[in-house]
Design an enzyme around this catalytic site. Structure first.
Site, mmCIF file in Angstrom:
data_model
loop_
_atom_site.group_PDB
_atom_site.id
_atom_site.type_symbol
_atom_site.label_atom_id
_atom_site.label_comp_id
_atom_site.label_asym_id
_atom_site.label_seq_id
_atom_site.Cartn_x
_atom_site.Cartn_y
_atom_site.Cartn_z
ATOM 1 N N GLY A 13 16.680 5.320 10.172
ATOM 2 C CA GLY A 13 16.323 5.500 11.578
ATOM 3 C C GLY A 13 16.071 6.919 12.038
ATOM 4 O O GLY A 13 16.182 7.215 13.224
ATOM 5 N N ASN A 15 13.170 8.466 12.169
ATOM 6 C CA ASN A 15 11.989 8.463 13.052
ATOM 7 C C ASN A 15 12.346 7.885 14.414
ATOM 8 O O ASN A 15 11.827 8.344 15.446
ATOM 9 C CB ASN A 15 10.830 7.694 12.415
ATOM 10 C CG ASN A 15 10.044 8.549 11.449
ATOM 11 O OD1 ASN A 15 9.296 9.426 11.855
ATOM 12 N ND2 ASN A 15 10.241 8.321 10.156
ATOM 13 N N ARG A 66 8.439 -15.752 4.555
ATOM 14 C CA ARG A 66 7.884 -14.716 5.445
ATOM 15 C C ARG A 66 7.366 -15.349 6.725
ATOM 16 O O ARG A 66 7.469 -14.777 7.802
ATOM 17 C CB ARG A 66 6.733 -13.992 4.736
ATOM 18 C CG ARG A 66 7.203 -12.987 3.717
ATOM 19 C CD ARG A 66 6.203 -11.859 3.588
ATOM 20 N NE ARG A 66 4.931 -12.300 3.041
ATOM 21 C CZ ARG A 66 3.742 -11.810 3.406
ATOM 22 N NH1 ARG A 66 3.667 -10.890 4.341
ATOM 23 N NH2 ARG A 66 2.639 -12.242 2.850
ATOM 24 N N LEU A 94 4.239 -7.761 6.883
ATOM 25 C CA LEU A 94 4.101 -8.744 7.962
ATOM 26 C C LEU A 94 2.958 -9.705 7.664
ATOM 27 O O LEU A 94 1.943 -9.339 7.056
ATOM 28 C CB LEU A 94 3.847 -8.019 9.284
ATOM 29 C CG LEU A 94 4.962 -7.052 9.703
ATOM 30 C CD1 LEU A 94 4.558 -6.284 10.958
ATOM 31 C CD2 LEU A 94 6.268 -7.800 9.934
ATOM 32 N N ASN A 108 2.297 1.951 12.776
ATOM 33 C CA ASN A 108 3.204 2.224 11.657
ATOM 34 C C ASN A 108 3.074 3.689 11.263
ATOM 35 O O ASN A 108 2.034 4.310 11.498
ATOM 36 C CB ASN A 108 2.820 1.330 10.466
ATOM 37 C CG ASN A 108 3.735 1.523 9.277
ATOM 38 O OD1 ASN A 108 4.962 1.606 9.422
ATOM 39 N ND2 ASN A 108 3.161 1.604 8.087
ATOM 40 N N HIS A 110 3.321 6.091 7.824
ATOM 41 C CA HIS A 110 3.301 5.956 6.368
ATOM 42 C C HIS A 110 3.344 7.352 5.752
ATOM 43 O O HIS A 110 2.614 8.246 6.183
ATOM 44 C CB HIS A 110 2.023 5.222 5.931
ATOM 45 C CG HIS A 110 1.946 5.029 4.461
ATOM 46 N ND1 HIS A 110 2.658 4.043 3.803
ATOM 47 C CD2 HIS A 110 1.281 5.710 3.495
ATOM 48 C CE1 HIS A 110 2.416 4.125 2.501
ATOM 49 N NE2 HIS A 110 1.587 5.132 2.296
ATOM 50 N N SER A 137 0.854 9.712 7.903
ATOM 51 C CA SER A 137 -0.177 9.153 8.791
ATOM 52 C C SER A 137 0.450 8.151 9.750
ATOM 53 O O SER A 137 1.336 7.389 9.360
ATOM 54 C CB SER A 137 -1.232 8.393 7.971
ATOM 55 O OG SER A 137 -1.765 9.188 6.938
ATOM 56 N N THR A 142 -3.029 -3.450 10.671
ATOM 57 C CA THR A 142 -3.988 -4.545 10.479
ATOM 58 C C THR A 142 -3.461 -5.394 9.316
ATOM 59 O O THR A 142 -2.531 -4.974 8.614
ATOM 60 C CB THR A 142 -5.394 -4.000 10.162
ATOM 61 O OG1 THR A 142 -5.303 -3.164 9.008
ATOM 62 C CG2 THR A 142 -5.977 -3.214 11.332
ATOM 63 N N LEU A 145 -2.365 -4.142 4.012
ATOM 64 C CA LEU A 145 -1.253 -3.184 3.980
ATOM 65 C C LEU A 145 -1.727 -1.726 4.030
ATOM 66 O O LEU A 145 -2.548 -1.308 3.209
ATOM 67 C CB LEU A 145 -0.423 -3.410 2.705
ATOM 68 C CG LEU A 145 0.831 -2.550 2.565
ATOM 69 C CD1 LEU A 145 1.876 -2.949 3.588
ATOM 70 C CD2 LEU A 145 1.385 -2.645 1.149
ATOM 71 N N ASP A 146 -1.197 -0.972 4.978
ATOM 72 C CA ASP A 146 -1.454 0.478 5.097
ATOM 73 C C ASP A 146 -2.941 0.825 5.201
ATOM 74 O O ASP A 146 -3.356 1.921 4.813
ATOM 75 C CB ASP A 146 -0.833 1.240 3.911
ATOM 76 C CG ASP A 146 0.677 1.061 3.831
ATOM 77 O OD1 ASP A 146 1.306 0.890 4.883
ATOM 78 O OD2 ASP A 146 1.220 1.084 2.711
ATOM 79 N N GLU A 175 7.046 14.045 9.745
ATOM 80 C CA GLU A 175 6.905 12.744 10.420
ATOM 81 C C GLU A 175 7.566 12.766 11.797
ATOM 82 O O GLU A 175 7.066 12.160 12.746
ATOM 83 C CB GLU A 175 7.570 11.632 9.598
ATOM 84 C CG GLU A 175 6.820 11.259 8.342
ATOM 85 C CD GLU A 175 7.499 10.113 7.596
ATOM 86 O OE1 GLU A 175 8.129 9.248 8.236
ATOM 87 O OE2 GLU A 175 7.415 10.083 6.363
#
Ligand code: GRF
Length: 217
Positions: A13, A15, A66, A94, A108, A110, A137, A142, A145-146, A175
């Site tokens: 945690g 960030n 999932r 997700l 997100n 990354h 970044s 979307t 992934l990434d 970050e």
């Protein structure tokens, strides 16, 4: 207007702390209204509780698939109704159904200069390639992934004597400056993701903004 953020985090945690501190000092016009985690022991949850923020576990172990997990997570997010869902070290991939529902309203962070090094072990791979510049970044999420459009990136120079741990520590520090700055652009409406492209007002953005930060020792 103060934007309402829901932060999803699995781990330590840091960030989340950077985002909360930026909100508190007025650098980010937003309020974290909830922190959700898939891991009951996540430090992000105790950070939220200590600051009086709604902290909830949706235990990843308690769901068979999932799809059922993301259905439950989606239901919680519908109730919380944030303006933006902020992934901050949420270690789950997700489902497209959940991502589509929050398209343009989920971001997100990354630890690489995307599109370089999607996925895991980004620092190790950058070092193995002999990269001289690495970084992090912030991107809209979307289904792939990434791969969502990047809002903002921070560059971190790779030092000749870097090992994975040293590089990871400097990227993480970067970050903490990048994420609040990128979120501020989004919640203030300076950057938006519509119809598959990034916009600043009515102008389509060709490339993400890159920032360089002062090196830390
Ligand atoms: C960060 O390195 C972030 O880039 C990645 O997960 C990590 C989260 O770290 N997505 P923390 O939990 O915020 O300390």
């Amino acid at each position: 207007m103060t934007a309402r953020l829901a932060v999803l985090a699995s781990g330590r945690g840091t960030n989340l702390v950077a985002i909360l501190d930026a909100c508190a000092r007025g650098a980010l016009p937003a309020t974290v209204v909830a922190v959700l985690s898939d891991r009951p022991a996540s430090r992000a949850l105790s950070i939220a509780r200590a600051r009086g923020i709604c902290a909830e576990t949706l235990d990843g172990q308690a769901y068979a698939s999932r799809e059922t997990y993301d259905a439950a997570l989606g239901d919680r997010l519908d109730v919380i109704a944030p303006d933006l869902v902020v992934l901050a070290g949420f270690m789950r991939i997700l489902t497209p159904a959940l991502v589509e529902r929050w398209l343009g309203r989920m971001v997100n962070i990354h630890p690489s200069l995307l599109p370089a090094y999607p996925g895991v072990r980004t620092h190790r791979r950058a070092l193995a390639d002999g990269a001289t510049v690495h970084g992090a970044s912030v991107h809209f999420v979307t289904p792939e992934l990434d791969a969502g459009p990047v809002v903002m990136q921070v560059e971190v120079a790779v030092r000749p004597d870097d090992d994975e741990q040293a590089l990871a520590a400097r990227v993480l520090h970067a970050e903490h400056q990048l994420y609040p700055a990128a979120l501020a652009r989004i919640v203030s409406g300076q950057v938006a993701f519509r119809g598959g492209a990034l916009y600043s007002g009515s102008v389509e953005l060709a490339a993400p903004e890159r920032i360089r930060i002062a090196e830390v020792a």
